[in-house]
Design an enzyme around this catalytic site. Sequence first.
Site, short mmCIF file in Angstrom:
data_model
loop_
_atom_site.label_atom_id
_atom_site.label_comp_id
_atom_site.label_asym_id
_atom_site.label_seq_id
_atom_site.Cartn_x
_atom_site.Cartn_y
_atom_site.Cartn_z
N SER A 283 0.84 -1.40 -0.23
CA SER A 283 0.62 0.12 0.12
C SER A 283 0.66 1.20 -0.35
CB SER A 283 -1.03 0.12 1.15
OG SER A 283 -1.85 1.08 1.48
N ARG B 108 -11.93 5.87 10.50
CA ARG B 108 -10.88 4.84 10.71
C ARG B 108 -12.42 3.94 9.94
NH1 ARG B 108 -7.11 1.81 10.19
NH2 ARG B 108 -7.29 -1.11 10.81
N ASP C 230 -8.93 -6.71 -4.52
CA ASP C 230 -8.41 -4.62 -4.18
C ASP C 230 -8.91 -4.01 -5.12
OD1 ASP C 230 -7.27 -3.06 -2.94
OD2 ASP C 230 -5.31 -3.46 -2.74
N HIS D 170 -7.70 -4.66 -0.17
CA HIS D 170 -6.87 -4.20 0.24
C HIS D 170 -5.94 -5.24 0.97
CE1 HIS D 170 -3.69 -1.37 -0.49
NE2 HIS D 170 -3.94 -0.53 0.79
N ASP D 171 -6.83 -5.55 2.18
CA ASP D 171 -5.76 -6.25 3.56
C ASP D 171 -5.89 -7.08 3.02
OD1 ASP D 171 -6.59 -4.18 5.02
OD2 ASP D 171 -8.03 -5.40 6.53
#
Lengths: 375, 196
Positions: A155, A225, A319, A352-353
């Site tokens: 990232s 968040r 992602d 994405h994680d």
Amino acid sequence: MTPAAGSVGIVHPQRASFAEALPLSSGAALPGFELVYETYGTLDAARSNAILVCHALNASHHVAGSYADQVDSEGWWDNMVGPGKPVDTNRFFVVGVNNIGSCFGSTGPASINPATGKPWGSDFPIVTVEDWVDAQARLADRLGIARFAAVMGGSLGGMQAVSWAIRYPERIASALVIAAAPNLSAQNIAFNEVARAAIMTDPEFHDGHYYAHGVKPVRGLRVARMIGHITYISDEQMGEKFGRALREGLNYSFAPEFEIESYLRYQGEKFSEYFDANTYLRITKALDYFDPAAATGGDLARALAPATCRFLVVSFTTDWRFAPARSREIVKALVDNRRDVSYAEIAAPHGHDAFLLDTPQYHAIVRTYLERLAG
Amino acid sequence: MTRFTRPDFSTIAGWITRGAQVLDLGCGDGSLFAYLRDERGVSGYGIEIDDAGVLASIGNGINVIQSDLESGLAGFDDQSFDSVILSQTLQAMRHTEEIVLEMLRVGREAIVTFPNFGHWSHRAQVLLGRMPVSPSLPYQWFDTPNIHLCTVADFDAFCAAHAFDVLERVVLHDARRVTVLPNLFGSLAIYRFRRR
């Protein structure tokens, strides 16, 4: 055969002070600064086996291992870095460094501004990926590392690896650019702006000088968040994990009823306890600003022309924050320059994680690439 | 180090200029590219879609880009490589014509190898009423990846119809060159061609 992989064990953060001012992209300068870092493994006699791990938005120098005095204190990339792991600390000397502007020990908005004797707050300058890389290069000097075997990150960490390749081509043998992008899309910037708006409109933000008021804009940080978290997971994964599951039943109220609601609230809550709002604002800005091709009229190939190192670019199919197509832009620019580049598109459902998880193909690719590197 | 090399490797290597820029489409484990790198000092990239192939290629130390050839070669500029190779992959592709045209867009020359469906043993099996199974076509009809099989004569006609200039054509059987009735006695065809 893959050897049994272990942990680097108990680790200790270290601190390096730099008296010389750091010129920043904005034109401002940071009058001296401190970096907190950790190292794992042993630097070889030729000082040629060092790997720098760059962190993303909410992580730190604490990449692997645990702290003796803290439960559940495993590093953020402990599945990747350790003895026998893809980044094998039996072979490599791994450096994790906390970036300036962060809230985990390196000089940041909560540090004391030498000019006022008070916390910097919103007076802390806006720093960029390039500024981080320049600060990391100072740490490399301090550690006696003239050239990294690899600089790697996922990232925003991958963006730092790209920046290293461009800014310090002679100091890096390879760059591992994982789940990254050559710049943020308008949609990415939009998400960041919503996050920043949540923080800056919190009544306890006090224009960023909330330290002086003894409060924290935790509500804004929670919402920031929550938004971020939605973008880190794929729709598919979220559906699989939570679906429309309810905690109890419908109460016809605004209390969290769906599991996904309470999950996001929990994530926001947890994050706001350990993260600093001023840091969040700055890191999202660094993300927004990153755009090496801006200096070459949008021509990414020309921007990457100075980068002579070998590249491994990795993306994940689901992602949508930094989609595979964005990684392919980096690959194309490197191919246009005839650079050594390999590209793996990992089938993973997590969004994405996925770059933080241990999908077997992903870890095998990183392991094999680094094994070839070590020769 | 001994490495398994397919019979078409040395023929292809003989056609590649030393130090050429090469794209190897469907590079598998990267062994052809590694062979060309070691024998001819080529540089460039392998393209592979399969996870195991990508991993093995990285293990072989070649540049590999994970990509689906069926969607073309969008990441590569016109006439940017000396040679584009498609080794034993043509017959398994859906977009057969498109990929050959893409090869000649990106490369100055194309090298294509494929199993010759016209080999007498294949013809004999069809005459006997069965789909052919042979060392060059080692699959049953129900598990074969091959969907666009052709003969040497078919590919000659294909090149003529597209006005490709066939620079060289080698037909092999058991790693030996077949010069007499190649479409009948050859099991592996290797072509080098370009736009006229």
